[in-house]
Design a protein around this motif. Sequence first.
Motif, PDB file in Angstrom:
ATOM      1  N   UNK A   1       0.712  -1.185   0.015  1.00 15.14           N
ATOM      2  CA  UNK A   1      -0.007  -0.192  -0.096  1.00 15.14           C
ATOM      3  C   UNK A   1       0.747   1.278   0.020  1.00 15.14           C
ATOM      4  N   UNK A   2       0.412   2.329  -0.152  1.00 14.81           N
ATOM      5  CA  UNK A   2       0.898   3.718  -0.274  1.00 14.81           C
ATOM      6  C   UNK A   2       1.779   3.771   1.029  1.00 14.81           C
ATOM      7  N   UNK A   3       0.924   3.414   2.192  1.00 12.53           N
ATOM      8  CA  UNK A   3       1.333   3.907   3.527  1.00 12.53           C
ATOM      9  C   UNK A   3       2.354   3.123   3.755  1.00 12.53           C
ATOM     10  N   UNK A   4       2.364   1.530   3.316  1.00 15.10           N
ATOM     11  CA  UNK A   4       3.588   0.691   3.628  1.00 15.10           C
ATOM     12  C   UNK A   4       4.852   1.137   2.911  1.00 15.10           C
ATOM     13  N   UNK A   5       4.430   1.707   1.756  1.00 16.90           N
ATOM     14  CA  UNK A   5       5.789   2.064   0.957  1.00 16.90           C
ATOM     15  C   UNK A   5       6.343   3.178   1.540  1.00 16.90           C
ATOM     16  N   UNK A   6       5.532   4.282   2.071  1.00 13.14           N
ATOM     17  CA  UNK A   6       6.018   5.411   2.893  1.00 13.14           C
ATOM     18  C   UNK A   6       7.049   4.914   3.991  1.00 13.14           C
ATOM     19  N   UNK A   7       6.340   3.901   4.848  1.00 15.62           N
ATOM     20  CA  UNK A   7       7.303   3.490   5.929  1.00 15.62           C
ATOM     21  C   UNK A   7       8.381   2.827   5.592  1.00 15.62           C
ATOM     22  N   UNK A   8       8.421   1.983   4.677  1.00 10.78           N
ATOM     23  CA  UNK A   8       9.726   1.251   4.195  1.00 10.78           C
ATOM     24  C   UNK A   8      10.651   2.469   3.875  1.00 10.78           C
ATOM     25  N   UNK A   9      10.354   3.419   3.113  1.00  9.08           N
ATOM     26  CA  UNK A   9      11.234   4.390   2.711  1.00  9.08           C
ATOM     27  C   UNK A   9      11.703   5.257   3.963  1.00  9.08           C
ATOM     28  N   UNK A  10      10.924   5.396   4.895  1.00 12.72           N
ATOM     29  CA  UNK A  10      11.356   6.307   6.183  1.00 12.72           C
ATOM     30  C   UNK A  10      12.264   5.265   7.031  1.00 12.72           C
ATOM     31  N   UNK A  11      12.069   3.960   6.986  1.00  8.45           N
ATOM     32  CA  UNK A  11      12.894   2.891   7.630  1.00  8.45           C
ATOM     33  C   UNK A  11      14.370   2.749   7.006  1.00  8.45           C
ATOM     34  N   UNK A  12      14.189   2.925   5.743  1.00  5.16           N
ATOM     35  CA  UNK A  12      15.723   2.850   5.040  1.00  5.16           C
ATOM     36  C   UNK A  12      16.563   4.020   5.068  1.00  5.16           C
ATOM     37  N   UNK A  13      15.776   5.324   5.378  1.00  3.79           N
ATOM     38  CA  UNK A  13      16.416   6.332   5.421  1.00  3.79           C
ATOM     39  C   UNK A  13      16.951   6.596   6.880  1.00  3.79           C
TER      40      UNK A  13
END
Length: 125
Positions: A2-14
């Motif tokens: 989902x869009x939310x999961x994608x955003x959380x993954x991006x934040x985690x990687x940063x």
Amino acid sequence: MTRSETGKLGEEKVCEYLTGLGYTITARNFRIKGGEIDIIAEDGTYLAFVEVKSRKPDSLVTGFEAVNKRKRGLIIKTAAEYCLRHPNMLQPRFDTAQVIIDGDRVLSIEYIQNAYDTTGYNFIF
């Protein structure tokens, strides 16, 4: 994803990226009415307020372009409130990260320190 999961993954990687550079993550998803900061990190000199934008490889607008003047104003307002609630001697800095994600794979992370300044905004740090 989902869009939310994608955003959380991006934040985690940063967060992982910043930690690898020696930063300490001070806060994540700090919110006030009308604003949010994805990541707040410090390195002993700077208190970095980081906006993370996750994008698909074929996005028409880059993550950097998505942090427009209005969004920057909201981030600066939120950062000023964070500084009032959590006083410190570190120099505030505004960074932006763009994470390219295809499915559940992170293809790249681009990170800009000092992506913008507070000139022209009516908030004092």
